[in-house]
Design a protein around this motif. Sequence first.
Motif, PDB file in Angstrom:
ATOM      1  N   PHE A 109       0.835  -1.195   0.000  1.00 28.69           N
ATOM      2  CA  PHE A 109       0.000   0.000   0.000  1.00 28.69           C
ATOM      3  C   PHE A 109       0.875   1.251   0.000  1.00 28.69           C
ATOM      4  O   PHE A 109       0.394   2.352   0.270  1.00 28.69           O
ATOM      5  CB  PHE A 109      -0.966  -0.017   1.195  1.00 28.69           C
ATOM      6  N   ALA A 110       2.142   1.052  -0.328  1.00 27.78           N
ATOM      7  CA  ALA A 110       3.026   2.188  -0.585  1.00 27.78           C
ATOM      8  C   ALA A 110       2.681   2.752  -1.957  1.00 27.78           C
ATOM      9  O   ALA A 110       2.534   2.008  -2.922  1.00 27.78           O
ATOM     10  CB  ALA A 110       4.487   1.744  -0.540  1.00 27.78           C
ATOM     11  N   ARG A 111       2.574   4.049  -2.036  1.00 26.42           N
ATOM     12  CA  ARG A 111       2.093   4.679  -3.273  1.00 26.42           C
ATOM     13  C   ARG A 111       3.214   4.842  -4.294  1.00 26.42           C
ATOM     14  O   ARG A 111       4.252   5.444  -3.994  1.00 26.42           O
ATOM     15  CB  ARG A 111       1.481   6.037  -2.961  1.00 26.42           C
ATOM     16  N   PRO A 112       3.008   4.333  -5.503  1.00 24.56           N
ATOM     17  CA  PRO A 112       4.016   4.541  -6.550  1.00 24.56           C
ATOM     18  C   PRO A 112       3.949   5.970  -7.080  1.00 24.56           C
ATOM     19  O   PRO A 112       2.964   6.688  -6.841  1.00 24.56           O
ATOM     20  CB  PRO A 112       3.601   3.537  -7.629  1.00 24.56           C
ATOM     21  N   PRO A 113       4.958   6.384  -7.818  1.00 24.71           N
ATOM     22  CA  PRO A 113       4.904   7.715  -8.438  1.00 24.71           C
ATOM     23  C   PRO A 113       3.703   7.818  -9.371  1.00 24.71           C
ATOM     24  O   PRO A 113       3.239   6.820  -9.931  1.00 24.71           O
ATOM     25  CB  PRO A 113       6.218   7.790  -9.220  1.00 24.71           C
ATOM     26  N   ASP A 114       3.211   9.017  -9.547  1.00 25.19           N
ATOM     27  CA  ASP A 114       2.070   9.213 -10.449  1.00 25.19           C
ATOM     28  C   ASP A 114       2.395   8.778 -11.868  1.00 25.19           C
ATOM     29  O   ASP A 114       1.492   8.429 -12.636  1.00 25.19           O
ATOM     30  CB  ASP A 114       1.645  10.682 -10.440  1.00 25.19           C
ATOM     31  N   SER A 115       3.673   8.784 -12.208  1.00 23.97           N
ATOM     32  CA  SER A 115       4.090   8.389 -13.558  1.00 23.97           C
ATOM     33  C   SER A 115       4.118   6.874 -13.738  1.00 23.97           C
ATOM     34  O   SER A 115       4.237   6.391 -14.868  1.00 23.97           O
ATOM     35  CB  SER A 115       5.485   8.947 -13.860  1.00 23.97           C
TER      36      SER A 115
END
Length: 367
Positions: free
Chosen positions: A268-274
């Motif tokens: 549930f760690a957020r990846p970069p928006d890219s």
Amino acid sequence: MLRKLIWIAVAAPVLFAQTPANVLLVVNDSSPVSRSIGEYYARRRGVPLKNICRIRTTDKEEISRQVFDKEIAAPIASYLQSNGLSESILYLVTTLGVPLKITGSSGIDAEQSAVDSELTLLYQTMRGQPHALKGSIRNPLFRQRDLPFRHPQVPIYLVTRLAAYDFHDVRAMIDRSLAAANRGVFVLDLTSAGSENGNDWLRAAAQALPQDRVLLDESKHVIYGAKQVIGYASWGSNDKSRTERWLRFEWLPGAIATEFVSTNARTFARPPDSWTISTWDKADKPKWWDDSPQTLTADLIHEGATGASGHVYEPYLSRTPRPDYVLPAYASGRNLAESFYLGIPALSWMNVVIGDPLCTLGKPQSR
């Protein structure tokens, strides 16, 4: 068989009405986000103070079996027993900041598992009925559409998790669960590249749901931008035609989703928006997030879903949630936790259910 499914979905009454008194909220005092989520959910849902269990453990997502036993399972069991709650509690609710998965061997007889799936069997463990660590355990609620969920007839806890990328996303998910209403469309997206078992389950779900509320797509194309969505099931990134990370759906409050994806709840760690989904090809490995190119359950919540299922490690298709049980149960008025676990075949396995267990659509409304 399909006619029988249709009758059950349309005619079955709402048999059960559980309350916050049946919920045990598990908060990790070592995690600020876990504390914040616990405080918000308890206030908004009205969870009694005695139904809040505070543990202290690492906030890392992956832990050993020893840490699980000593710092999670044991203190929760002790709290339930010392407060006389082991029978009245039906749902355990973990939070972002409580460890997510347990390391171990992999494969069909894996010792790996999701923390939440292990906690479902705590009811039996407290009664001197430990389970084998290798492989999975049959879920006694699986496919039991007309069985009331209560103790001791169904000797498990249903465990859901209030988790997303951050507190903001979880707070929004909780708010949506309290605004849920029985309206909108169930979107079922098949793929020409998937197992026919999975496609057959999606077709059966379409037959078992109210026919005027189903969008069933059997083409090679992926559905993007669907409107007024209340339920969704698909192959996720296992659909070869899926090239975009975001579905861009208009999710209604109370909407739930499930995908046949091996590792969508791996983190549930957020990846970069890219970041976007890719393939298992070695050339794509630099594009992976947390060792996988696959879609993420947390993206569904971030985009507006109120609940979803996922897997922390490889579950195998046969042990993923069955949409032909999950979605009709939810449409008929059963709560989020019971609906998902009616469709989950195995416990002590890789499955995670995200959402407020008490979220329910209630009676159908006009779209």
